[in-house]
Design a protein around this motif. Structure first.
Motif, short mmCIF file in Angstrom:
data_model
loop_
_atom_site.label_atom_id
_atom_site.label_comp_id
_atom_site.label_asym_id
_atom_site.label_seq_id
_atom_site.Cartn_x
_atom_site.Cartn_y
_atom_site.Cartn_z
N PHE A 1 8.92 24.66 -62.54
CA PHE A 1 8.74 24.81 -61.09
C PHE A 1 7.37 25.40 -60.76
O PHE A 1 6.75 25.02 -59.76
CB PHE A 1 9.87 25.65 -60.49
N MET A 2 6.88 26.31 -61.59
CA MET A 2 5.55 26.87 -61.36
C MET A 2 4.46 25.81 -61.61
O MET A 2 3.46 25.76 -60.90
CB MET A 2 5.33 28.10 -62.21
N LEU A 3 4.68 24.96 -62.60
CA LEU A 3 3.76 23.85 -62.86
C LEU A 3 3.73 22.89 -61.66
O LEU A 3 2.65 22.47 -61.21
CB LEU A 3 4.20 23.12 -64.13
N LEU A 4 4.91 22.60 -61.12
CA LEU A 4 4.98 21.75 -59.93
C LEU A 4 4.22 22.40 -58.77
O LEU A 4 3.49 21.72 -58.05
CB LEU A 4 6.44 21.50 -59.54
N LEU A 5 4.38 23.70 -58.61
CA LEU A 5 3.65 24.41 -57.56
C LEU A 5 2.14 24.25 -57.74
O LEU A 5 1.41 24.01 -56.78
CB LEU A 5 4.01 25.89 -57.56
N GLY A 6 1.66 24.34 -58.97
CA GLY A 6 0.22 24.16 -59.23
C GLY A 6 -0.26 22.79 -58.80
O GLY A 6 -1.32 22.67 -58.16
N PHE A 7 0.51 21.74 -59.12
CA PHE A 7 0.14 20.39 -58.69
C PHE A 7 0.15 20.29 -57.16
O PHE A 7 -0.75 19.71 -56.56
CB PHE A 7 1.11 19.35 -59.27
N GLN A 8 1.18 20.85 -56.54
CA GLN A 8 1.27 20.80 -55.07
C GLN A 8 0.09 21.51 -54.43
O GLN A 8 -0.50 21.02 -53.48
CB GLN A 8 2.59 21.47 -54.60
N MET A 9 -0.27 22.68 -54.95
CA MET A 9 -1.39 23.43 -54.39
C MET A 9 -2.69 22.64 -54.48
O MET A 9 -3.52 22.69 -53.57
CB MET A 9 -1.54 24.78 -55.09
N ALA A 10 -2.88 21.92 -55.58
CA ALA A 10 -4.08 21.10 -55.72
C ALA A 10 -4.15 20.04 -54.62
O ALA A 10 -5.19 19.85 -53.98
CB ALA A 10 -4.12 20.44 -57.10
N PHE A 11 -3.03 19.36 -54.37
CA PHE A 11 -2.99 18.37 -53.29
C PHE A 11 -3.23 19.03 -51.94
O PHE A 11 -4.04 18.56 -51.14
CB PHE A 11 -1.64 17.64 -53.26
N PHE B 1 7.25 13.42 -62.69
CA PHE B 1 6.16 13.65 -63.63
C PHE B 1 6.24 15.07 -64.22
O PHE B 1 6.09 15.26 -65.43
CB PHE B 1 4.82 13.43 -62.92
N THR B 2 6.49 16.04 -63.37
CA THR B 2 6.59 17.43 -63.82
C THR B 2 7.77 17.60 -64.78
O THR B 2 7.67 18.31 -65.78
CB THR B 2 6.71 18.38 -62.62
N PHE B 3 8.88 16.93 -64.48
CA PHE B 3 10.03 17.01 -65.38
C PHE B 3 9.68 16.41 -66.74
O PHE B 3 10.11 16.92 -67.79
CB PHE B 3 11.24 16.30 -64.78
#
Length: 196
Positions: free
Chosen positions: A84-94, A187-189
């Motif tokens: 979930f933290m990895l997903l947050l990192g991707f979201q923040m980049a977008f 993708f994150t999963f």
């Protein structure tokens, strides 16, 4: 797993959810470029149904927290939390480098008619028009469903579908935000499966 471990994981989950939203709000105030719109003709054909705000807000968090009840070890919890933290990192980049905002006219105006619109206005008070693409609600719901799939079965995919529909009917997102969010969650999963 001992009950104390489950309680600690639940407490950590609540702190993670609250903490993640601080990064979400930071992105709303710190875009690198001006937010753009991704409005399609299809977006205008989708009806506004404010009652879906209850799905948008109150189905979302309990299902995410439910993961704590099915995980089998603290190690599994740690890796799920990391996903979930990895997903947050991707979201923040977008949200920071490719900001997208929904149209101002999609926001609930001062003439709120019922309880659903009043609650939607409350949600929108802290949830700005930006941070639209990809849909964080849909990406988190997809990642959650994939984590729950072995325990719940294929019915768990009703969760991201309902969340995606609520994003559209409350006019919180464009149509294009939803498949992008689902793909990002998937993708994150996939990355989670590689490292776990």
């Amino acid at each position: 797993m001992p009950l104390t471990d489950r309680i600690v994981q639940l407490i950590i989950s609540v702190f993670l959810i609250v903490g993640i939203y601080q990064f979400y709000f930071w992105c709303q105030r710190n875009h690198v470029t001006a937010p753009r719109e991704l409005r399609l003709a299809l977006d205008d054909r989708i009806p506004y149904r404010p009652r879906w705000v209850w799905i948008y807000s109150f189905l979302y968090y309990p299902v995410i927290v439910y993961i704590n009840l099915v995980l089998t070890s603290p190690r599994q919890f740690l890796y799920v939390a990391i996903s979930f933290m990895l997903l947050l990192g991707f979201q923040m980049a977008f949200f920071t480098f490719f900001p997208v905002a929904t149209p101002a006219e999609w926001r609930v105006g001062p003439a709120r008619r019922g309880r659903s619109e009043r609650f939607l206005a409350f949600v929108q008070k802290s949830d700005a028009r930006s941070n639209s693409f990809p849909s964080m609600h849909t990406s988190v719901a997809t990642l959650t469903a994939l984590h729950l799939l072995p325990f719940v079965g294929p019915w768990v995919f009703a969760f991201p579908v309902l969340i995606a529909l609520s994003c559209l009917f409350t006019k919180q997102h464009y149509v294009v935000d939803l498949p992008a969010g689902a793909l990002l969650g998937w993708f994150t999963f996939g990355l989670f499966k590689m490292i776990y």
